[in-house]
Motif scaffolding. Sequence first.
Motif, PDB file in Angstrom:
ATOM      1  N   SER A  53       0.803  -1.231   0.000  1.00 25.01           N
ATOM      2  CA  SER A  53       0.000   0.000   0.000  1.00 25.01           C
ATOM      3  C   SER A  53       0.836   1.282   0.000  1.00 25.01           C
ATOM      4  N   TRP A  58       1.520   2.588  -3.420  1.00 27.52           N
ATOM      5  CA  TRP A  58       0.411   3.106  -4.218  1.00 27.52           C
ATOM      6  C   TRP A  58       0.484   4.625  -4.369  1.00 27.52           C
ATOM      7  N   VAL A 106       0.174   2.448  -8.582  1.00 26.54           N
ATOM      8  CA  VAL A 106      -1.190   2.281  -8.097  1.00 26.54           C
ATOM      9  C   VAL A 106      -2.084   1.673  -9.171  1.00 26.54           C
ATOM     10  N   PRO A 162      -2.374  -3.310  -7.549  1.00 19.17           N
ATOM     11  CA  PRO A 162      -3.643  -3.967  -7.187  1.00 19.17           C
ATOM     12  C   PRO A 162      -4.156  -4.940  -8.248  1.00 19.17           C
TER      13      PRO A 162
END
Length: 305
Positions: free
Chosen positions: A150, A153, A159, A163
């Motif tokens: 995270s 990101w 980003v 994911p």
Amino acid sequence: MSSLFDSFWRAAAYCLIPRVIALSLLPLLLIAIVAGVSTYFFWDSAVVSVQQMLGDSGLLSGLWNWLASMGWSHVTDYLAPLLVVLAAVPVIVLIALLSVAVFMTPALVNLVAQRRFPHLARKKGASLLASVVWSALSTVAALLALVVSSPLWLIPPLVLLLPPLIWGWLTYRVMSFDALSEHASKEERKEIFARHRYSLLGIGIVCGFLGAAPSLVWASAVVFAAAFLVLIPVAIWIYTLVFAFSSLWFTHYCLTALEALRTERKETALEVPGTIVATEEAAPTLAGDQPLALPDPSVIKPGNN
């Protein structure tokens, strides 16, 4: 690569089969049943409980007094049912989708197997419990990867990459396992995963992006509140249809790979000198399923020749 695109268009074509369409509509039926039963047994008590909670809240008492001075003295009577609906809808939808996911994948695998691979032996390399454990462990690993990655990101290009890669990996792990659990042995499944890892990951990433389509409908339902009751069922149906397409794509690809693997091993066995290849032809039998036996030469008398 040809197998990748072949399984893609076959999965798209199978989505037009009435049985697949019926399975994609199943969540809506389950939602209607669960909502009806819940309303019949729990609606009144739930609304009363929420009304009492709102009325007894010290933090909201000032708001209620101000609204009462403006002529909205019974606002909690309208707010309580709305809060009950908003709290119940996600739970009902989640239960319906999980139920369909559990039953849809085996049904779709059987559909593909019956139509394209009726000759493919079912070695049952994994049980339902093994599938559940595999999915749970893969999900935990994906969630940990999301948490760990995270901070990255914040970098604009990542980003958009991390994911989808993580969810694509999870999709490929879960759906490939389910597609092969009935037909492939444990060793065959590992071999297919090793040979086709990147192709399966690519399918998972594409399906992950397709799974984002219902989110646009959910967002539209928030913007167009008047169409909430229409757009939410549409979003659920699209999500289920995407799930069906993804499962069909993985099933077509994995069973094709399994068929090719077994054909390759059979041809390799035939090329090795001295290798005995088992056949599926049974020996002739007599009535009563007794094997046909030849007479013992030692008991044959010379005069009977």
